[in-house]
Design a protein around this motif. Sequence first.
Motif, short mmCIF file in Angstrom:
data_model
loop_
_atom_site.label_atom_id
_atom_site.label_comp_id
_atom_site.label_asym_id
_atom_site.label_seq_id
_atom_site.Cartn_x
_atom_site.Cartn_y
_atom_site.Cartn_z
N ARG A 105 -2.86 0.51 -4.14
CA ARG A 105 -1.79 -0.49 -4.23
C ARG A 105 -0.52 0.22 -4.66
NH1 ARG A 105 -3.62 -5.95 -4.50
NH2 ARG A 105 -5.81 -5.88 -3.90
N GLY B 116 -13.14 -0.44 9.84
CA GLY B 116 -13.33 -1.20 8.59
C GLY B 116 -14.69 -1.84 8.53
N ALA B 117 -15.20 -2.29 9.67
CA ALA B 117 -16.49 -2.98 9.68
C ALA B 117 -17.66 -2.01 9.71
CB ALA B 117 -16.55 -3.91 10.89
N ARG C 119 -4.84 -8.74 -1.00
CA ARG C 119 -5.32 -7.64 -0.17
C ARG C 119 -6.84 -7.53 -0.14
NH1 ARG C 119 -2.30 -4.64 3.61
NH2 ARG C 119 -0.18 -4.48 2.82
N TRP D 5 2.45 -8.08 8.28
CA TRP D 5 1.08 -7.98 7.75
C TRP D 5 0.45 -9.37 7.63
CZ3 TRP D 5 -0.10 -9.90 2.71
CH2 TRP D 5 -1.46 -9.78 2.38
N PRO E 233 -16.40 -5.46 -5.42
CA PRO E 233 -16.76 -4.55 -4.32
C PRO E 233 -15.92 -4.75 -3.06
CG PRO E 233 -18.41 -6.26 -4.53
CD PRO E 233 -17.49 -6.43 -5.70
N PHE E 234 -15.30 -5.92 -2.90
CA PHE E 234 -14.45 -6.17 -1.73
C PHE E 234 -12.98 -6.28 -2.14
CE2 PHE E 234 -18.63 -7.58 -0.36
CZ PHE E 234 -18.72 -7.11 0.94
N GLY E 235 -12.65 -5.86 -3.37
CA GLY E 235 -11.28 -5.95 -3.83
C GLY E 235 -10.98 -7.36 -4.34
N SER E 236 -9.68 -7.68 -4.40
CA SER E 236 -9.28 -8.96 -4.99
C SER E 236 -7.84 -9.25 -4.60
CB SER E 236 -9.41 -8.83 -6.51
OG SER E 236 -9.03 -10.02 -7.15
N THR F 222 -18.27 0.92 6.51
CA THR F 222 -18.61 0.29 5.22
C THR F 222 -20.00 -0.36 5.29
OG1 THR F 222 -17.41 -1.61 6.05
CG2 THR F 222 -16.27 -0.26 4.44
N CYS G 60 -10.68 -7.67 0.98
CA CYS G 60 -11.23 -7.36 2.31
C CYS G 60 -11.11 -8.59 3.22
CB CYS G 60 -12.70 -6.97 2.17
SG CYS G 60 -13.54 -6.78 3.74
N ARG H 4 -2.92 -10.38 9.76
CA ARG H 4 -4.12 -10.68 8.95
C ARG H 4 -4.60 -12.11 9.22
NH1 ARG H 4 -6.69 -9.13 3.43
NH2 ARG H 4 -7.80 -11.04 3.07
N ARG I 144 0.85 -1.19 0.00
CA ARG I 144 0.00 0.00 0.00
C ARG I 144 0.89 1.24 0.00
NH1 ARG I 144 -5.07 -2.28 -0.64
NH2 ARG I 144 -5.76 -3.44 1.17
C1 HEM Z 1 -20.01 -3.98 3.28
C2 HEM Z 1 -18.95 -4.08 4.02
C3 HEM Z 1 -17.53 -4.00 3.54
C4 HEM Z 1 -17.01 -3.60 2.34
C5 HEM Z 1 -17.76 -3.13 1.10
C6 HEM Z 1 -15.56 -3.72 2.44
C7 HEM Z 1 -14.67 -3.44 1.42
C8 HEM Z 1 -13.28 -3.52 1.53
C9 HEM Z 1 -12.37 -3.24 0.46
C10 HEM Z 1 -12.78 -2.81 -0.94
C11 HEM Z 1 -11.11 -3.40 0.94
C12 HEM Z 1 -9.81 -3.19 0.16
C13 HEM Z 1 -9.52 -4.42 -0.68
C14 HEM Z 1 -8.38 -4.25 -1.66
O1 HEM Z 1 -7.54 -3.38 -1.50
O2 HEM Z 1 -8.33 -5.06 -2.62
C15 HEM Z 1 -11.22 -3.81 2.32
C16 HEM Z 1 -10.15 -4.07 3.15
C17 HEM Z 1 -10.29 -4.48 4.45
N1 HEM Z 1 -11.48 -4.72 5.13
FE1 HEM Z 1 -13.34 -4.56 4.37
N2 HEM Z 1 -15.23 -4.17 3.69
C18 HEM Z 1 -16.40 -4.37 4.39
C19 HEM Z 1 -16.53 -4.87 5.67
C20 HEM Z 1 -15.48 -5.23 6.48
C21 HEM Z 1 -15.61 -5.83 7.79
C22 HEM Z 1 -16.94 -6.24 8.43
C23 HEM Z 1 -14.35 -5.97 8.30
C24 HEM Z 1 -13.90 -6.54 9.63
C25 HEM Z 1 -14.65 -7.16 10.50
C26 HEM Z 1 -13.42 -5.48 7.28
C27 HEM Z 1 -12.04 -5.48 7.41
C28 HEM Z 1 -11.16 -5.12 6.40
C29 HEM Z 1 -9.71 -5.14 6.57
C30 HEM Z 1 -8.96 -5.52 7.83
C31 HEM Z 1 -9.17 -4.74 5.33
C32 HEM Z 1 -7.69 -4.61 4.98
C33 HEM Z 1 -7.21 -5.88 4.29
C34 HEM Z 1 -5.71 -5.85 3.94
O3 HEM Z 1 -5.19 -4.81 3.56
O4 HEM Z 1 -5.09 -6.92 4.04
N3 HEM Z 1 -14.14 -5.05 6.20
N4 HEM Z 1 -12.57 -3.89 2.66
#
Ligand code: HEM
Length: 512
Positions: A379, A308-309, A448, A122, A442-445, A312, A450, A126, A97
């Motif tokens: 990224r 994060g939780a 990294r 990391w 929507p959650f990336g890929s 979003t 989500c 994770r 990042r």
């Molecule tokens: C509708 C709900 C959510 C959406 C749309 C969402 C979306 C995302 C996206 C797009 C990323 C970045 C992915 C990437 O860079 O490819 C991300 C990263 C992350 N999300 Fe979520 N998220 C959601 C809910 C949550 C929840 C519930 C948690 C924890 C309980 C969470 C924890 C994280 C963490 C820790 C990362 C960082 C991952 C990393 O860099 O290794 N997210 N999320």
Amino acid sequence: METIALFTISALLLSALWVYAKSSKKAAPLPPGPFGFPIVGYLPFLRPNLHHQFTDLAHKHGPIFKLQLGSRLFVVVNSPSIAKEVVRDHDAVFANRSPPIAGRIGTYGGRDIAWSPNGTYWRDIRKLFVREMLSSANLRACYEHRREEVRKAIRSVRSRTGEAVNIGELASSTEIRVVERMIWGSTLGSDEAKIDQFGAEFREIMGKYIAIVAEPNISDFFPWLARFDLQRVEARMEGMVKLVDNIFDPIIKEGVRIVSEKSGSTTKREERKDFLQILLELKNRDDNAGKSLDFQAIKAMLLDIVIGATDTTATMVEWVMTSLLDNPEIMKEVQTELEENVGMNNIVEEIHLPKLIYLDAVIKETLRLYPALPLLLNRSPTQSTQVGGYTIPKDTTLFLNIHAIHRDPQVWDNPLEFRPERFLNQTSSGLDYTGNDHRFLPFGSGRRICAGIPLAEKMLVYILGSLLHSFDWHLSEGEKLDLSSKFLIVNKKSDPLIVVPTPRLSNFELYQ
Ligand code: HEM
């Protein structure tokens, strides 16, 4: 002798030719992009809705373009095929990042999961989070938390019948309490008042925290100006970090007391450990895992998880409800599905969720049109790499513009129409949250992606299913539906959605 000399000269000539050919082979160019002035780079003011501006630039400059901002190079990817090159073909190189300076300071030096560089630390934190907090077994064991909090939300709406409800606030307070109970529920002894108090305090500072982190600073674009700018950013962020400390420190202190009491006790205490206690026990260990976890690392992780939780999930609940109010016939169809699968003399339980296929498609369609993170999290390649036929130099900040990908007419029929059915037909079978189909991310890929998908998915369907099963929803007299957004890393609605519920269930006793 002569033959040897001839052979040596030919060999030397051939190697010289090979070296010349290799060095003169043209490196791929940088991606195209708008004009940038020397020193300052691209000048037009970047609007608050950065993803819209990036999508407009993609219409002019194509599926991958560069922006020079100050002395930093930014690249924006706007097509599924180039996104695939980044997150599948070169995922390891792009797994770093490039945190904004305020984000790094605000996460105790970038020691959280989201901003940590790709590396052992990391990977360890994770893995810990995914294994200890979000494993299927732990999620099953924590069902009671989700059940109680969703019921509480429905009861609170019911008790204020006739009053308008702020949907984002309702979803955010429900989600934060569920997450709190998972991370420090046992430490607080499931003390409702304390959980509410910490949740409310945290939600109060969260908006401000995100706004400050999202606001760019001069040293984000001119790193060589950091020595003039850094002190100012530090002072600002340290104020925020102090507010977070004021909430986290007393809870962590209590966790430390409980963990040391348990370790000194000969009788095994029966109650479940929460995530904080697991982290504190690990911290006490003498191995590598223990050594990399100090109090700051623990706080950075907890901060990431709560923010994060909460933000979003609440944002997405709000966008789904907005989309349904904009399409009343689709809302009716969701309610019919709930009637058929749950019944009107019953309440929604998690056992029903896999049967709510149409609601699932509605949520996916909303994530397509209004993804919570329209540019994901950035990224940055650890080495110069070729993507889409262009060179992406090492340390570039790269955005995957899923706002553009999700609305690309070459990928989606009538992309601006809200049509959940597109997630129900044959061609949509790979369109899930795994990030394997690069049309829908929507959650990336990749590495990294989500880390919270299992909880996010459950909570979205559970909260929305319960709200739509229990009530009909309409705008207050004279109110107009607003679909505009403001981008602060998370793409929120410009104005909160405030709607009036009418009870559908005759027997709300079921929610007691
Ligand atoms: C509708 C709900 C959510 C959406 C749309 C969402 C979306 C995302 C996206 C797009 C990323 C970045 C992915 C990437 O860079 O490819 C991300 C990263 C992350 N999300 Fe979520 N998220 C959601 C809910 C949550 C929840 C519930 C948690 C924890 C309980 C969470 C924890 C994280 C963490 C820790 C990362 C960082 C991952 C990393 O860099 O290794 N997210 N999320």
